[in-house]
Design a protein around this motif. Structure first.
Motif, PDB file in Angstrom:
ATOM      1  N   VAL A  65      36.872 -13.832  -9.569  1.00 17.17           N
ATOM      2  CA  VAL A  65      36.352 -14.126  -8.227  1.00 17.17           C
ATOM      3  C   VAL A  65      37.505 -14.199  -7.219  1.00 17.17           C
ATOM      4  O   VAL A  65      37.405 -13.684  -6.100  1.00 17.17           O
ATOM      5  CB  VAL A  65      35.546 -15.437  -8.233  1.00 17.17           C
ATOM      6  CG1 VAL A  65      35.052 -15.769  -6.820  1.00 17.17           C
ATOM      7  CG2 VAL A  65      34.365 -15.340  -9.189  1.00 17.17           C
ATOM      8  N   LEU A  66      38.609 -14.820  -7.621  1.00 18.36           N
ATOM      9  CA  LEU A  66      39.772 -14.892  -6.735  1.00 18.36           C
ATOM     10  C   LEU A  66      40.314 -13.499  -6.419  1.00 18.36           C
ATOM     11  O   LEU A  66      40.671 -13.190  -5.275  1.00 18.36           O
ATOM     12  CB  LEU A  66      40.873 -15.743  -7.386  1.00 18.36           C
ATOM     13  CG  LEU A  66      40.640 -17.253  -7.411  1.00 18.36           C
ATOM     14  CD1 LEU A  66      41.697 -17.945  -8.263  1.00 18.36           C
ATOM     15  CD2 LEU A  66      40.645 -17.830  -6.009  1.00 18.36           C
ATOM     16  N   ILE A 404      44.679 -19.302  -0.748  1.00 19.23           N
ATOM     17  CA  ILE A 404      43.874 -19.964  -1.778  1.00 19.23           C
ATOM     18  C   ILE A 404      44.461 -19.684  -3.164  1.00 19.23           C
ATOM     19  O   ILE A 404      44.586 -20.589  -4.006  1.00 19.23           O
ATOM     20  CB  ILE A 404      42.408 -19.486  -1.703  1.00 19.23           C
ATOM     21  CG1 ILE A 404      41.763 -20.011  -0.412  1.00 19.23           C
ATOM     22  CG2 ILE A 404      41.614 -19.941  -2.924  1.00 19.23           C
ATOM     23  CD1 ILE A 404      40.371 -19.466  -0.150  1.00 19.23           C
ATOM     24  N   LEU A 405      44.862 -18.427  -3.410  1.00 19.61           N
ATOM     25  CA  LEU A 405      45.470 -18.103  -4.700  1.00 19.61           C
ATOM     26  C   LEU A 405      46.775 -18.878  -4.893  1.00 19.61           C
ATOM     27  O   LEU A 405      47.042 -19.405  -5.985  1.00 19.61           O
ATOM     28  CB  LEU A 405      45.734 -16.598  -4.796  1.00 19.61           C
ATOM     29  CG  LEU A 405      46.439 -16.138  -6.081  1.00 19.61           C
ATOM     30  CD1 LEU A 405      45.581 -16.421  -7.300  1.00 19.61           C
ATOM     31  CD2 LEU A 405      46.789 -14.653  -6.017  1.00 19.61           C
ATOM     32  N   ALA A 427      37.913 -20.400  -6.702  1.00 17.39           N
ATOM     33  CA  ALA A 427      36.746 -19.517  -6.585  1.00 17.39           C
ATOM     34  C   ALA A 427      35.723 -20.106  -5.621  1.00 17.39           C
ATOM     35  O   ALA A 427      35.133 -19.391  -4.791  1.00 17.39           O
ATOM     36  CB  ALA A 427      36.122 -19.290  -7.966  1.00 17.39           C
ATOM     37  N   ALA A 428      35.507 -21.424  -5.718  1.00 14.16           N
ATOM     38  CA  ALA A 428      34.551 -22.084  -4.826  1.00 14.16           C
ATOM     39  C   ALA A 428      35.006 -22.001  -3.366  1.00 14.16           C
ATOM     40  O   ALA A 428      34.202 -21.736  -2.460  1.00 14.16           O
ATOM     41  CB  ALA A 428      34.376 -23.546  -5.245  1.00 14.16           C
ATOM     42  N   LEU A 429      36.305 -22.202  -3.122  1.00 17.15           N
ATOM     43  CA  LEU A 429      36.835 -22.117  -1.760  1.00 17.15           C
ATOM     44  C   LEU A 429      36.736 -20.696  -1.210  1.00 17.15           C
ATOM     45  O   LEU A 429      36.460 -20.497  -0.022  1.00 17.15           O
ATOM     46  CB  LEU A 429      38.293 -22.582  -1.733  1.00 17.15           C
ATOM     47  CG  LEU A 429      38.534 -24.087  -1.897  1.00 17.15           C
ATOM     48  CD1 LEU A 429      40.021 -24.394  -1.985  1.00 17.15           C
ATOM     49  CD2 LEU A 429      37.916 -24.860  -0.725  1.00 17.15           C
ATOM     50  N   GLY A 434      34.147 -17.661   3.038  1.00 15.60           N
ATOM     51  CA  GLY A 434      33.721 -16.318   3.413  1.00 15.60           C
ATOM     52  C   GLY A 434      34.708 -15.227   3.032  1.00 15.60           C
ATOM     53  O   GLY A 434      34.529 -14.065   3.401  1.00 15.60           O
ATOM     54  N   CYS A 435      35.773 -15.581   2.269  1.00 14.44           N
ATOM     55  CA  CYS A 435      36.709 -14.556   1.801  1.00 14.44           C
ATOM     56  C   CYS A 435      36.041 -13.624   0.794  1.00 14.44           C
ATOM     57  O   CYS A 435      36.467 -12.478   0.624  1.00 14.44           O
ATOM     58  CB  CYS A 435      37.937 -15.205   1.157  1.00 14.44           C
ATOM     59  SG  CYS A 435      39.023 -16.046   2.324  1.00 14.44           S
ATOM     60  N   CYS A 436      35.033 -14.131   0.141  1.00 16.86           N
ATOM     61  CA  CYS A 436      34.331 -13.337  -0.873  1.00 16.86           C
ATOM     62  C   CYS A 436      32.851 -13.666  -0.809  1.00 16.86           C
ATOM     63  O   CYS A 436      32.472 -14.845  -0.815  1.00 16.86           O
ATOM     64  CB  CYS A 436      34.892 -13.642  -2.263  1.00 16.86           C
ATOM     65  SG  CYS A 436      34.143 -12.690  -3.596  1.00 16.86           S
ATOM     66  N   SER A 437      32.019 -12.658  -0.717  1.00 17.68           N
ATOM     67  CA  SER A 437      30.573 -12.887  -0.730  1.00 17.68           C
ATOM     68  C   SER A 437      30.097 -13.093  -2.156  1.00 17.68           C
ATOM     69  O   SER A 437      30.788 -12.738  -3.124  1.00 17.68           O
ATOM     70  CB  SER A 437      29.848 -11.686  -0.112  1.00 17.68           C
ATOM     71  OG  SER A 437      30.019 -10.532  -0.925  1.00 17.68           O
ATOM     72  N   VAL A 438      28.915 -13.677  -2.294  1.00 16.87           N
ATOM     73  CA  VAL A 438      28.346 -13.885  -3.633  1.00 16.87           C
ATOM     74  C   VAL A 438      28.146 -12.545  -4.329  1.00 16.87           C
ATOM     75  O   VAL A 438      28.417 -12.391  -5.526  1.00 16.87           O
ATOM     76  CB  VAL A 438      27.009 -14.654  -3.533  1.00 16.87           C
ATOM     77  CG1 VAL A 438      26.346 -14.746  -4.903  1.00 16.87           C
ATOM     78  CG2 VAL A 438      27.236 -16.052  -2.953  1.00 16.87           C
TER      79      VAL A 438
END
Length: 589
Positions: A65-66, A404-405, A427-429, A434-438
């Motif tokens: 996810v990251l 975040i990483l 991953a939650a952050l 909004g850095c990653c959509s579901v």
């Protein structure tokens, strides 16, 4: 050995050739083996499902996810723009490429790193006048070397570490503990690629060269405005089932109709683009109402917003492997038309519809714009890139994704929280910011890798609980003469050989209980053997099938199997020497 031990050993021995030589995915093979052992009563349900609760598996999943967040925000593109530049020689180009790739791969899964770099390198190589094949194999090898620097570097490192702390929490390692060996391995490996890589790689033609002249594999005709084909459908005009050609697109009044359907009506002056052989021109000349097109640029050389030209590298998991393009209904299934096929650096000649697809084939496709995003994560393709497409614009959240990483790495390094907890928080952050959509997070999860890892735990449990691991450990000790160094060398050679034939995760997880039992029987620390398993599982330089990034560059680089032996053979040896020299010094027996 007991009956259960013999059953476990038989199933495990059968698994390796099935994964190496069959078209069935390793996840399916391993899951089938676990189900068989469960049915035979060799393992219980808790052992069969143990892999699905392992901390290493979940850490790998959260790291995906990251990585997806960095890819979606254009974080890797940001690095590419700043580091490639305009070098004046091939060696300087390699320096600009290999150092950042090795560094990135220490913290990101190397598959998306290589997937992002390949299209950029193909375009960059033309600008700096360095053939792409001189860069792509070193790119893959540098990503593998970089993965040995940290526990985050590869999924194998995380999974083996998860197995270790499940067995004995006191043996837990820090994120950078393996860097004492990983950094020297990466430095020696990258230096080798810089000094000897240009000399050892022979001249090859890549896919970009094979596809550079569209007139070699396309024929263009026009619909005569006064002819009988005007207002007829493609089917009615007899253009749907040609023997040597496919109608792939229609240029009409400055626009293009891509992936032409049988019900499309022809208009006077339409410019029809057919893919296939030059012999097919005779077939077209026999159709009344078609005339040779007026001279001018090929339609495929023009830019239309309604269509994209895409290069796709066929995966060994593609459902159309071994099938002819026409029989497999490739066009109907993917909504993309095959214009040409490149194999081994050469365009495959003959009737396009009769070509049987093979792993690592590079396909030149004509498709509608949504195709790229729709199939970017498809397991049927190792790589999808737009031909001559510019890199995606850097999103304003790229630096946030990198931040975040960095926070995850810092939390895990300082011991504030476990690696799994830090990766979960990151991953939650990524999702919350909004850095990653579901949707992107779901697509980023490599379910095949995760299932392969989980199922491998079941086989490892079978070897251990049945006593097969202990018996194999006794055999290994006998072969090593009770010498811990000989056993270490044997462990490296075994895992390195298996990882060239099957997935590195399966090789590491299945051999782990045997290695641990060997160390316990010998009365020495298991740590040097665990670390050697991590490095040997990553040392896959001999074949294109041993590591996914190797297969990704195999087709675009126009390489042959022997090219990997030529450049990777000595690199494998150098890696083994560095690892086997340093590991006993840092983790004594």
């Amino acid at each position: 050995m007991s009956l259960d031990a013999w059953l476990s050993l038989t199933v495990v021995i059968a698994v390796f050739p099935l994964m190496a030589f069959s078209r069935v995915g390793p996840d399916i093979v391993l899951l089938g083996a676990v189900i068989l052992l469960l049915t035979l009563g060799v393992i219980d349900p808790d052992q069969a499902l143990a892999g699905f609760s392992n901390t290493g598996l979940f850490t790998v999943a959260f790291m995906y996810v990251l990585v997806a967040s960095i890819r979606e925000t254009g974080g890797i593109d940001l690095i590419i723009r700043h580091v490639l530049g305009h070098p004046r020689s091939e060696r300087r180009a390699l320096v600009r490429l290999l150092l950042p790739v090795a560094s990135l791969s220490g913290f990101l899964n190397n598959t998306p790193v290589v997937a992002t770099f390949i299209p950029a390198v193909l375009s960059w190589s033309r600008r700096v006048f360095v053939p792409a094949h001189r860069l792509l194999m070193p790119l893959s090898f540098a990503s593998i070397l970089g993965g040995t620097i940290t526990l985050f570097g590869t999924s194998t490192n995380l999974v083996v570490h998860g197995l270790l702390i499940e067995r004995d929490p006191s043996l837990a390692m820090g994120l950078f503990d393996i860097a004492w060996v990983g950094v020297p391995v990466a430095v020696v490996g990258v230096a080798y690629l810089l000094l000897l890589g240009p000399r050892l790689l022979p001249a090859r033609r890549g896919a970009d060269t094979a596809f550079e002249n569209p007139r070699e594999f396309t024929i263009e005709m026009e619909v005569d405005p006064g002819g009988p084909l005007v207002d007829r459908t493609v089917e009615e005009a007899g253009l749907r089932h040609l023997q040597q050609l496919f109608l792939v697109e229609i240029e009409r009044e400055g626009n293009v109709v891509s992936v032409v359907g049988p019900g499309e009506r022809l208009k006077g002056g339409d410019r029809l683009v057919f893919a296939g052989t030059s012999e097919g021109a005779v077939e077209l000349q026999q159709i009344r109402g078609l005339v040779p097109t007026r001279q001018g640029a090929s339609s495929l050389e023009k830019d239309f917003k309604e269509r994209r030209l895409v290069e796709a590298v066929v995966s060994d998991q593609c459902q159309f492997i071994g099938q002819r393009i026409r029989d497999g209904h490739f066009r109907t299934f993917y909504g993309a038309a095959v214009l040409a096929v490149c194999r081994g650096g050469e365009r495959v000649a003959g009737s396009l519809g009769q070509i049987r697809l093979q792993p690592a084939d590079v396909l030149l496709l004509e498709a509608r714009p949504p195709f790229i995003e729709r199939h970017r994560q498809s397991r049927d393709f190792l790589l999808i890139s737009q031909v001559n497409g510019s890199a995606r614009p850097v999103h304003e959240k790229a630096w946030l994704a990198w931040g975040i990483l960095a926070g995850v790495v810092l939390l895990a390094t300082l011991g504030v929280m476990s690696m799994m907890n830090a990766a979960m928080l990151g991953a939650a952050l990524s999702l919350a910011s909004g850095c990653c959509s579901v949707r992107a997070a779901k697509q980023g999860l490599d379910t095949q890798v995760l299932l392969t890892i989980a199922a491998s735990f079941g086989l490892g449990a079978a070897l251990e609980s049945s006593g097969a691991a202990a018996s194999l450990a006794d055999l290994a000790l006998g072969l090593a003469g009770g010498n811990p160094l000989f056993l270490l060398i044997g462990t490296y050679l075994l895992v390195a050989l298996l990882t060239e034939l099957v997935t590195n995760n399966a090789a590491a997880v299945i051999t782990f209980p045997v290695v641990m039992a060997s160390a316990e029987n010998l009365g020495v620390s298991p740590m040097p053997y665990v670390v050697v398993v991590m490095f040997a599982a990553s040392a896959s330089f001999l074949t294109p099938i041993g590591y996914q990034t190797n297969l990704m560059v195999y087709g675009p680089g126009g390489y042959r199997f022997a090219d990997f032996l030529r450049l990777g053979g000595l690199l494998n040896l150098l890696t083994a020497v560095v690892v086997l020299f340093l590991v006993p010094l840092i983790w004594p027996f």
